[in-house]
Design an enzyme around this catalytic site. Sequence first.
Site, mmCIF file in Angstrom:
data_model
loop_
_atom_site.group_PDB
_atom_site.id
_atom_site.type_symbol
_atom_site.label_atom_id
_atom_site.label_comp_id
_atom_site.label_asym_id
_atom_site.label_seq_id
_atom_site.Cartn_x
_atom_site.Cartn_y
_atom_site.Cartn_z
ATOM 1 N N SER A 129 -79.032 16.759 26.414
ATOM 2 C CA SER A 129 -78.080 17.854 26.241
ATOM 3 C C SER A 129 -78.584 18.822 25.196
ATOM 4 O O SER A 129 -79.296 18.438 24.251
ATOM 5 C CB SER A 129 -76.754 17.247 25.777
ATOM 6 O OG SER A 129 -75.892 18.255 25.300
ATOM 7 N N TYR A 154 -71.439 10.991 20.221
ATOM 8 C CA TYR A 154 -71.965 11.276 21.567
ATOM 9 C C TYR A 154 -73.314 11.990 21.455
ATOM 10 O O TYR A 154 -74.308 11.601 22.076
ATOM 11 C CB TYR A 154 -70.978 12.140 22.368
ATOM 12 C CG TYR A 154 -71.636 12.811 23.555
ATOM 13 C CD1 TYR A 154 -71.983 12.079 24.684
ATOM 14 C CD2 TYR A 154 -71.958 14.181 23.534
ATOM 15 C CE1 TYR A 154 -72.630 12.688 25.762
ATOM 16 C CE2 TYR A 154 -72.593 14.787 24.605
ATOM 17 C CZ TYR A 154 -72.932 14.043 25.710
ATOM 18 O OH TYR A 154 -73.578 14.642 26.764
ATOM 19 N N LYS A 158 -77.493 10.904 22.505
ATOM 20 C CA LYS A 158 -78.495 11.661 23.262
ATOM 21 C C LYS A 158 -79.771 11.816 22.431
ATOM 22 O O LYS A 158 -80.878 11.635 22.916
ATOM 23 C CB LYS A 158 -77.954 13.045 23.643
ATOM 24 C CG LYS A 158 -76.817 13.004 24.647
ATOM 25 C CD LYS A 158 -77.280 12.485 25.985
ATOM 26 C CE LYS A 158 -76.134 12.202 26.935
ATOM 27 N NZ LYS A 158 -76.490 11.360 28.062
HETATM 28 P P1 NAD Z 1 -69.614 11.934 34.421
HETATM 29 O O1 NAD Z 1 -68.747 11.192 33.478
HETATM 30 O O2 NAD Z 1 -68.976 12.653 35.553
HETATM 31 O O3 NAD Z 1 -70.751 10.959 35.009
HETATM 32 C C1 NAD Z 1 -71.245 9.868 34.276
HETATM 33 C C2 NAD Z 1 -71.118 8.645 35.173
HETATM 34 O O4 NAD Z 1 -71.614 7.507 34.483
HETATM 35 C C3 NAD Z 1 -69.663 8.340 35.550
HETATM 36 O O5 NAD Z 1 -69.576 8.248 36.952
HETATM 37 C C4 NAD Z 1 -69.371 7.005 34.879
HETATM 38 O O6 NAD Z 1 -68.481 6.210 35.631
HETATM 39 C C5 NAD Z 1 -70.761 6.406 34.762
HETATM 40 N N1 NAD Z 1 -70.941 5.422 33.686
HETATM 41 C C6 NAD Z 1 -70.617 5.564 32.378
HETATM 42 N N2 NAD Z 1 -70.965 4.464 31.704
HETATM 43 C C7 NAD Z 1 -71.540 3.616 32.592
HETATM 44 C C8 NAD Z 1 -72.090 2.311 32.500
HETATM 45 N N3 NAD Z 1 -72.108 1.645 31.332
HETATM 46 N N4 NAD Z 1 -72.587 1.731 33.609
HETATM 47 C C9 NAD Z 1 -72.565 2.379 34.799
HETATM 48 N N5 NAD Z 1 -72.034 3.602 34.950
HETATM 49 C C10 NAD Z 1 -71.536 4.225 33.852
HETATM 50 O O7 NAD Z 1 -70.493 12.946 33.553
HETATM 51 P P2 NAD Z 1 -71.469 14.115 34.015
HETATM 52 O O8 NAD Z 1 -70.889 15.386 33.535
HETATM 53 O O9 NAD Z 1 -71.838 13.982 35.418
HETATM 54 O O10 NAD Z 1 -72.716 13.796 33.088
HETATM 55 C C11 NAD Z 1 -73.834 13.047 33.532
HETATM 56 C C12 NAD Z 1 -74.786 12.839 32.372
HETATM 57 O O11 NAD Z 1 -75.197 14.110 31.885
HETATM 58 C C13 NAD Z 1 -74.184 12.097 31.189
HETATM 59 O O12 NAD Z 1 -75.173 11.265 30.628
HETATM 60 C C14 NAD Z 1 -73.828 13.212 30.237
HETATM 61 O O13 NAD Z 1 -73.791 12.781 28.904
HETATM 62 C C15 NAD Z 1 -74.953 14.185 30.486
HETATM 63 N N6 NAD Z 1 -74.600 15.562 30.122
HETATM 64 C C16 NAD Z 1 -73.493 16.138 30.669
HETATM 65 C C17 NAD Z 1 -73.139 17.427 30.318
HETATM 66 C C18 NAD Z 1 -71.906 18.074 30.886
HETATM 67 O O14 NAD Z 1 -71.505 19.102 30.365
HETATM 68 N N7 NAD Z 1 -71.282 17.566 31.929
HETATM 69 C C19 NAD Z 1 -73.944 18.146 29.425
HETATM 70 C C20 NAD Z 1 -75.086 17.541 28.910
HETATM 71 C C21 NAD Z 1 -75.414 16.242 29.271
HETATM 72 C C1 UD1 Z 2 -69.399 20.485 24.630
HETATM 73 C C2 UD1 Z 2 -69.923 19.487 23.628
HETATM 74 C C3 UD1 Z 2 -71.348 19.113 23.970
HETATM 75 C C4 UD1 Z 2 -71.433 18.610 25.385
HETATM 76 C C5 UD1 Z 2 -70.848 19.669 26.313
HETATM 77 C C6 UD1 Z 2 -70.809 19.220 27.732
HETATM 78 C C7 UD1 Z 2 -68.745 19.921 21.521
HETATM 79 C C8 UD1 Z 2 -68.889 20.391 20.108
HETATM 80 N N1 UD1 Z 2 -69.860 20.019 22.267
HETATM 81 O O1 UD1 Z 2 -70.183 21.660 24.551
HETATM 82 O O2 UD1 Z 2 -71.803 18.092 23.101
HETATM 83 O O3 UD1 Z 2 -72.771 18.323 25.742
HETATM 84 O O4 UD1 Z 2 -69.509 19.975 25.926
HETATM 85 O O5 UD1 Z 2 -69.901 18.170 27.901
HETATM 86 O O6 UD1 Z 2 -67.692 19.493 21.941
HETATM 87 N N2 UD1 Z 2 -63.470 26.467 24.468
HETATM 88 C C9 UD1 Z 2 -62.246 27.088 24.285
HETATM 89 N N3 UD1 Z 2 -61.132 26.458 24.770
HETATM 90 C C10 UD1 Z 2 -61.166 25.257 25.417
HETATM 91 C C11 UD1 Z 2 -62.423 24.636 25.604
HETATM 92 C C12 UD1 Z 2 -63.559 25.258 25.106
HETATM 93 O O7 UD1 Z 2 -62.183 28.154 23.713
HETATM 94 O O8 UD1 Z 2 -60.100 24.746 25.813
HETATM 95 C C13 UD1 Z 2 -64.694 27.140 23.993
HETATM 96 C C14 UD1 Z 2 -65.493 26.361 22.964
HETATM 97 O O9 UD1 Z 2 -65.051 26.617 21.676
HETATM 98 C C15 UD1 Z 2 -66.915 26.859 23.257
HETATM 99 C C16 UD1 Z 2 -66.904 27.152 24.757
HETATM 100 O O10 UD1 Z 2 -65.532 27.312 25.116
HETATM 101 O O11 UD1 Z 2 -67.146 28.074 22.577
HETATM 102 C C17 UD1 Z 2 -67.504 26.053 25.588
HETATM 103 O O12 UD1 Z 2 -66.875 24.808 25.251
HETATM 104 P P1 UD1 Z 2 -67.135 23.465 26.060
HETATM 105 O O13 UD1 Z 2 -66.980 23.716 27.519
HETATM 106 O O14 UD1 Z 2 -66.306 22.388 25.451
HETATM 107 O O15 UD1 Z 2 -68.680 23.165 25.825
HETATM 108 P P2 UD1 Z 2 -69.505 23.039 24.431
HETATM 109 O O16 UD1 Z 2 -68.610 23.033 23.271
HETATM 110 O O17 UD1 Z 2 -70.560 24.069 24.474
#
Ligand code: NAD
Ligand code: UD1
Length: 344
Positions: A129, A154, A158
Amino acid sequence: MKMRILVTGGTGFIGSHTVVELLCAGHEAEVLDNLSNSSEEALRRAALLAGRDADGIPFHRADIRDRAVLEQIFSHQRFDAVIHFAGLKAVGESTEKPWEYYDNNITGTLTLLDVMRRHGCKNIIFSSSATVYGDPAEVPITENCPKGSCTNPYGWTKSMLEQILTDMQKADPEWNVVLLRYFNPIGAHPSGRIGENPNGIPNNLMPYITQVAIGKRPELGVFGNDYDTPDGTGVRDYIHVVDLAKGHVSALEALRNGCGLAVYNLGTGRGYSVLEVVHAFEKASGIKVPYAIKPRRSGDIACCYSDPSKAERELGWKAQYGLEEMCRDSWNWQRNNPEGYGEL
Ligand code: NAD
Ligand code: UD1
């Protein structure tokens, strides 16, 4: 060339979209997920979108910390690579339950890596991330920017897992490791069949907006309008989840070419403020999104967007969708599935 991939977390938001793109690119996928934050329905729909039967993708309901099950899976099937999405990802929850986050994400990944190497599978793509950069000294952020200090457990999982994978690859060059640093994934498959299914009150901006638009929540809270950005609200690099999914298919090529350790930003390179996203969403959906300015959210930074040119240069990958399509597809998913996949 066709590869056989184990996708951990493959029923989740990014995982389910990636499974579709893997199959559409001619690869084979098996999915492992404990369904702690997802539904098996996502996989059935992903299979249909890829032209398979609903139960056409092998699925293991299992935990990555369960060594015995992993041993069994790797004994029965040879995988060319693992795409490792499985993990807990709620920032706020991670500050309340740090042990659970470190156990799930770190113990889980260590167990997975050990079983992989015992079975000679040393190719992995890891979901990292932009959070590992902390508060960046400058934007756009390149992969050479130093990693920063994370504000929550969290984020540390990462950052630590990146270090663990880096050290393992250094010690054993047979490993090929691709660390993908995602910026802010939003949007959904354009079919409206799969998308993000947040559990409870959404933490992230786009799912909150779509829930306001559909009438589940009265208004959006905008966390701060006094940042050093053009309109005072936070700026992020939003990326369409289908573009992100395709980035994983491109990264498989790097593994196949024996990349060793490789790190890529996956973003669009363009930052948008919270209010710009709200207005783009209103335009795409035709629905007004009421909002109120609230105090800053602790741990937030002002501005974060990527320089994604390394992925373009080395992987031939570039995001195709813009903010308009991201808003359109997020809304299309929400409107067609007001309850997501149903209760988790
Ligand atoms: P998500 O929660 O939809 O998907 C993660 C999946 O992992 C889920 O289906 C959950 O059931 C499964 N899981 C969790 N712990 C587990 C375990 N111990 N064993 C087996 N399965 C398990 O999340 P996502 O948004 O699809 O994210 C996928 C990956 O990308 C994650 O590692 C997340 O941290 C990373 N990531 C997501 C974002 C985002 O904004 N969505 C941003 C940066 C990184
Ligand atoms: C967040 C996490 C980041 C994670 C990512 C994806 C934090 C500090 N960071 O990123 O670690 O990898 O999500 O899961 O939480 N906002 C509002 N109102 C809301 C929600 C968000 O104003 O109800 C704003 C936030 O302040 C930010 C932007 O929208 O400026 C994006 O927020 P968000 O979608 O939560 O993502 P990040 O904070 O960038």
